[in-house]
Design a protein around this motif. Sequence first.
Motif, PDB file in Angstrom:
ATOM      1  N   TRP A 103      69.265  49.536  43.370  1.00  0.00           N
ATOM      2  CA  TRP A 103      68.503  48.405  43.867  1.00  0.00           C
ATOM      3  C   TRP A 103      67.601  47.867  42.767  1.00  0.00           C
ATOM      4  O   TRP A 103      67.305  48.558  41.794  1.00  0.00           O
ATOM      5  N   ALA A 104      67.159  46.638  42.928  1.00  0.00           N
ATOM      6  CA  ALA A 104      66.191  46.037  42.009  1.00  0.00           C
ATOM      7  C   ALA A 104      65.106  45.352  42.822  1.00  0.00           C
ATOM      8  O   ALA A 104      65.348  44.878  43.939  1.00  0.00           O
TER       9      ALA A 104
ATOM     10  N   ALA B 161      67.298  34.398  38.188  1.00  0.00           N
ATOM     11  CA  ALA B 161      67.814  33.777  36.969  1.00  0.00           C
ATOM     12  C   ALA B 161      69.149  34.359  36.528  1.00  0.00           C
ATOM     13  O   ALA B 161      69.916  33.688  35.825  1.00  0.00           O
ATOM     14  N   PHE B 162      69.442  35.591  36.928  1.00  0.00           N
ATOM     15  CA  PHE B 162      70.666  36.229  36.431  1.00  0.00           C
ATOM     16  C   PHE B 162      71.939  35.467  36.811  1.00  0.00           C
ATOM     17  O   PHE B 162      72.797  35.234  35.950  1.00  0.00           O
TER      18      PHE B 162
ATOM     19  N   GLY C 138      73.351  38.776  23.365  1.00  0.00           N
ATOM     20  CA  GLY C 138      72.168  38.229  24.011  1.00  0.00           C
ATOM     21  C   GLY C 138      72.278  38.218  25.529  1.00  0.00           C
ATOM     22  O   GLY C 138      71.315  38.510  26.240  1.00  0.00           O
ATOM     23  N   PHE C 139      73.471  37.901  26.035  1.00  0.00           N
ATOM     24  CA  PHE C 139      73.686  37.918  27.486  1.00  0.00           C
ATOM     25  C   PHE C 139      73.528  39.328  28.045  1.00  0.00           C
ATOM     26  O   PHE C 139      72.888  39.528  29.094  1.00  0.00           O
ATOM     27  N   ILE C 140      74.088  40.309  27.342  1.00  0.00           N
ATOM     28  CA  ILE C 140      73.979  41.690  27.831  1.00  0.00           C
ATOM     29  C   ILE C 140      72.523  42.140  27.834  1.00  0.00           C
ATOM     30  O   ILE C 140      72.050  42.757  28.786  1.00  0.00           O
ATOM     31  N   ALA C 141      71.800  41.826  26.749  1.00  0.00           N
ATOM     32  CA  ALA C 141      70.396  42.207  26.680  1.00  0.00           C
ATOM     33  C   ALA C 141      69.580  41.520  27.774  1.00  0.00           C
ATOM     34  O   ALA C 141      68.744  42.140  28.425  1.00  0.00           O
TER      35      ALA C 141
ATOM     36  N   PHE D   3      70.030  43.149  31.219  1.00  0.00           N
ATOM     37  CA  PHE D   3      69.219  44.349  31.439  1.00  0.00           C
ATOM     38  C   PHE D   3      67.750  43.989  31.686  1.00  0.00           C
ATOM     39  O   PHE D   3      67.087  44.608  32.517  1.00  0.00           O
ATOM     40  N   LEU D   4      67.262  42.988  30.967  1.00  0.00           N
ATOM     41  CA  LEU D   4      65.853  42.612  31.125  1.00  0.00           C
ATOM     42  C   LEU D   4      65.593  41.949  32.472  1.00  0.00           C
ATOM     43  O   LEU D   4      64.553  42.183  33.093  1.00  0.00           O
ATOM     44  N   LEU D   5      66.528  41.129  32.927  1.00  0.00           N
ATOM     45  CA  LEU D   5      66.310  40.378  34.154  1.00  0.00           C
ATOM     46  C   LEU D   5      66.492  41.243  35.401  1.00  0.00           C
ATOM     47  O   LEU D   5      65.828  41.012  36.418  1.00  0.00           O
TER      48      LEU D   5
END
Length: 441
Positions: free
Chosen positions: A250-251, A259-260, A432-435, A438-440
Amino acid sequence: MTSSSWPWPSEPGGGARGQFLEAAAAQAARAYGVMEDAEAAPRPVQKRKTAGASSSAGAGEGGGPPMSATTPMLLLLGLLTLVVPLMGVTMALTPYLMPKRECFAVTVPDDAAADPYLRRLKRTYLAIMLALTAAATIACAAALALDPEHAFVAALVAAALVLCLGGYGLMLYFRAKVQRYKKAQGWVAEGRRSAGFVGDEPFPKPLSLAWDLLYVPMILITLTMGIVGYPAMPDKVPLHMDLAGKVTEWADKSSGIVAFPVLFVVLIAVCLTVAHWMILRSKKGSDPAMPAASAWAYGMFARAQSVLLVGMGLLVSLLGPVIQLTFLGVLSMTQALVPIGVVVVVVLVASTAVSLVYGQNGSRLLARVSADGRGGAMPRDNDRYWKGGIFYVNPDDTALFLPERFGIGWTINLGRPAAWAFVVVFVLVIAGFIAASFLLT
């Protein structure tokens, strides 16, 4: 028993009555403390049940025995299994989908297409690749039936690697045989002939880049859905589930979660728009011996591939709103598998069909309108620029993109410095998309 017969002592805290009152008070205090802890703890988000789900469907989520894989998940995995036979059959047929002047990435004369030795090499390659495809498909199906949760993904990845690496290794093996045979037969190019047209070419052309503006509404729809639905978004959103349909990750609700899906659609739009631009900027596949017919066939091929690219991109971008609806709690993750499965099937079938119907550079179309056996001459031979049969390295060629030598589609001229800059930028975009993912999340 009457109240007068109960042995109550006269003073509280003493005898049976005192012990009873003390025990009751302690029990009430413990219960009250549990209630306070339950109210202080965040309430778990309850997942939406699909229509017709029984009350026992959550047995695996409430500490009961683990559930088996759900039917929607098994259907999706079964659709993914189709990747193996479709990819394998396309690779097996690749020698027959190339222009007849190319045999295992080696330039040969036109009439060599009927040469018994070369035809035997193609049949052998076809048989071996079909056997590998059958074995890989059976292995994936067995993994899906016996252990879908642990063995299937490993089997699918292994099957794809076996087909790709095995197919490439076989191509190199037969390519070496064709090169030796070519030298023994004395097949050499008569020069460096080329064909061109003055003025506007009266042939089919790929779709213009204006069609890629259709991605803009998809991006805006995905963004609007997230902004409008954010106030009603659950405090916890599902990110991952197992094969039993149980959410395992879960997040927290956040703007990054909204935004993801937007970022996902933007990535699809950028990558496929660049691929579309590559088709438009590519060197055109042509045959100097048949300039008009080959230009028409290539135009039809490029147009079909551009239509497939735009349609496939828009279809995949529809998954952005699907992901957004899942985060908003409108769709369960199990329900989201339906559109994902539809996208997988359509993309696989459409891309395979276009490859088989048109062939590389429209070779299948050209074979229908041109006569066989145009002599033993070769108008040109640029085998020396194709390293390993698939990597084009020619610093003197101004073209940055050109058709594949063994396979369907286009490749890049690695002899140009701009090509390496293009590769670096592409890798940075994906990284950049992968990073950001993970951040979002």
